[in-house]
Design a protein around this motif. Structure first.
Motif, PDB file in Angstrom:
ATOM      1  N   GLN A 195      -6.277  -1.572   6.797  1.00  0.00           N
ATOM      2  CA  GLN A 195      -5.641  -1.732   5.493  1.00  0.00           C
ATOM      3  C   GLN A 195      -4.997  -3.107   5.365  1.00  0.00           C
ATOM      4  OE1 GLN A 195      -2.359   0.953   4.708  1.00  0.00           O
ATOM      5  NE2 GLN A 195      -2.677   0.850   2.505  1.00  0.00           N
TER       6      GLN A 195
ATOM      7  N   LYS B 246     -13.203  -3.198  11.754  1.00  0.00           N
ATOM      8  CA  LYS B 246     -13.602  -1.808  11.960  1.00  0.00           C
ATOM      9  C   LYS B 246     -14.945  -1.727  12.670  1.00  0.00           C
ATOM     10  CE  LYS B 246     -14.351   0.689   8.261  1.00  0.00           C
ATOM     11  NZ  LYS B 246     -14.073   1.504   7.056  1.00  0.00           N
TER      12      LYS B 246
ATOM     13  N   GLN C 150      -5.438   2.480  13.702  1.00  0.00           N
ATOM     14  CA  GLN C 150      -6.533   1.623  13.244  1.00  0.00           C
ATOM     15  C   GLN C 150      -6.612   1.589  11.725  1.00  0.00           C
ATOM     16  OE1 GLN C 150     -10.392   1.427  15.255  1.00  0.00           O
ATOM     17  NE2 GLN C 150     -11.374   1.889  13.303  1.00  0.00           N
ATOM     18  N   GLU C 151      -6.358   2.722  11.059  1.00  0.00           N
ATOM     19  CA  GLU C 151      -6.431   2.766   9.610  1.00  0.00           C
ATOM     20  C   GLU C 151      -5.448   1.784   8.974  1.00  0.00           C
ATOM     21  OE1 GLU C 151      -5.949   5.331  11.568  1.00  0.00           O
ATOM     22  OE2 GLU C 151      -7.887   6.379  11.454  1.00  0.00           O
ATOM     23  N   LYS C 152      -4.275   1.661   9.586  1.00  0.00           N
ATOM     24  CA  LYS C 152      -3.264   0.752   9.053  1.00  0.00           C
ATOM     25  C   LYS C 152      -3.664  -0.706   9.282  1.00  0.00           C
ATOM     26  CE  LYS C 152       1.034   1.939   9.435  1.00  0.00           C
ATOM     27  NZ  LYS C 152       2.405   2.180   9.958  1.00  0.00           N
TER      28      LYS C 152
END
Length: 266
Positions: free
Chosen positions: A52, A123, A47-49
């Motif tokens: 980003q 998010k 999810q972080e990618k």
């Protein structure tokens, strides 16, 4: 969208923009093509990618002064949180508010157009997806870009009526129909444009640099929602190369909201 339900959503101003390099290349389309339109793998991109990748894209919501978005009632009985519009184009969001001034003047006085990061929208959507009264987000593409996508699909012999969602435009070229890439930060990335006209500008540069491939260039249309779902369901190196290129006018608008740098004191 109605005025009977409000929920809080964070507004984050987008502070970065893409700097497309002059070097153009071609990368194989096999993996990305199958990833977008084929069976999805169970291995998901973190999810972080994803956040980003989506982060540099500004989108526009209608909120009150405290950041609570204007929502419409959700027809899905299992999701009572309502639907908030996420406009790709700032002018479309402003046009909606202007319409609201006629239909509901009192409500219109309390709302405004707010730029937020697409990464933040994603998010928030993921963090509340399985909660009661979860707020859904509906992307509202620019009509001009939808019309451009329909024309491209029709010209390619595809059924444009089956296309749904927010169009993204990406170019292919060469005998193997690989995706065109641009150099950014010493690596080749595949730009997916929200505006067909801005992709066309890149293609004109490519055709001048590689005239022998000019006749092989073609534009493919995919939808933003499908690309995001693919990222959620698949993780591979070629997906890492995808770069979403927001409309230049969106970048310019967000930059205009940022305070001017103070001159240094001598």
């Amino acid at each position: 969208m109605t005025d009977n339900n409000w929920q809080l959503m964070p507004g984050v101003f987008m502070k970065s923009m893409f700097n497309l390099g002059a070097k153009l290349g071609i990368v194989s389309s096999a993996i990305i093509g199958s990833a977008i339109v084929g069976t999805l793998s169970a291995i998901a991109m973190p999810q972080e990618k994803i956040v980003q990748k989506l982060g540099p894209v500004p989108v526009f919501t209608i909120t009150d002064a405290k950041g609570a978005p204007l929502v419409a009632s959700n027809s899905d009985n299992d999701k009572q949180g309502g639907v908030a519009g996420v406009f790709i184009n700032q002018r479309d969001a402003e046009a909606f508010v202007n319409q609201l001034k006629t239909k509901n003047p009192e409500l219109a006085k309390s709302v405004r157009v707010v730029p937020v990061s697409l990464g933040e929208v994603y998010k928030l959507d993921q963090s509340t997806a399985n909660k009661p009264n979860a707020l859904d987000f509906a992307y509202v593409p620019a009509k001009q870009q939808v019309d451009a996508a329909m024309a491209i699909l029709k010209k390619a012999g595809q059924d444009e009526k089956k296309f749904q969602g927010t169009p993204l435009f990406v170019a292919k070229a060469g005998k193997e129909k690989g995706y065109l890439t641009v150099k950014q930060a010493n690596q080749q990335v595949i730009p997916f444009f929200f505006n067909q006209e801005e992709l066309q500008t890149m293609l004109e540069r490519f055709k001048k640099q590689q005239p022998d491939l000019a006749s092989t260039v073609e534009i493919q249309v995919v939808n933003l929602e499908g690309v995001i779902e693919t990222m959620k369901s698949r993780n591979d190196n070629q997906l890492d190369q995808i770069m979403l290129v927001p409309p230049k006018e969106s970048i310019d608008f967000v930059r205009s909201l940022q305070p001017a740098a103070q001159p240094r004191k001598k």
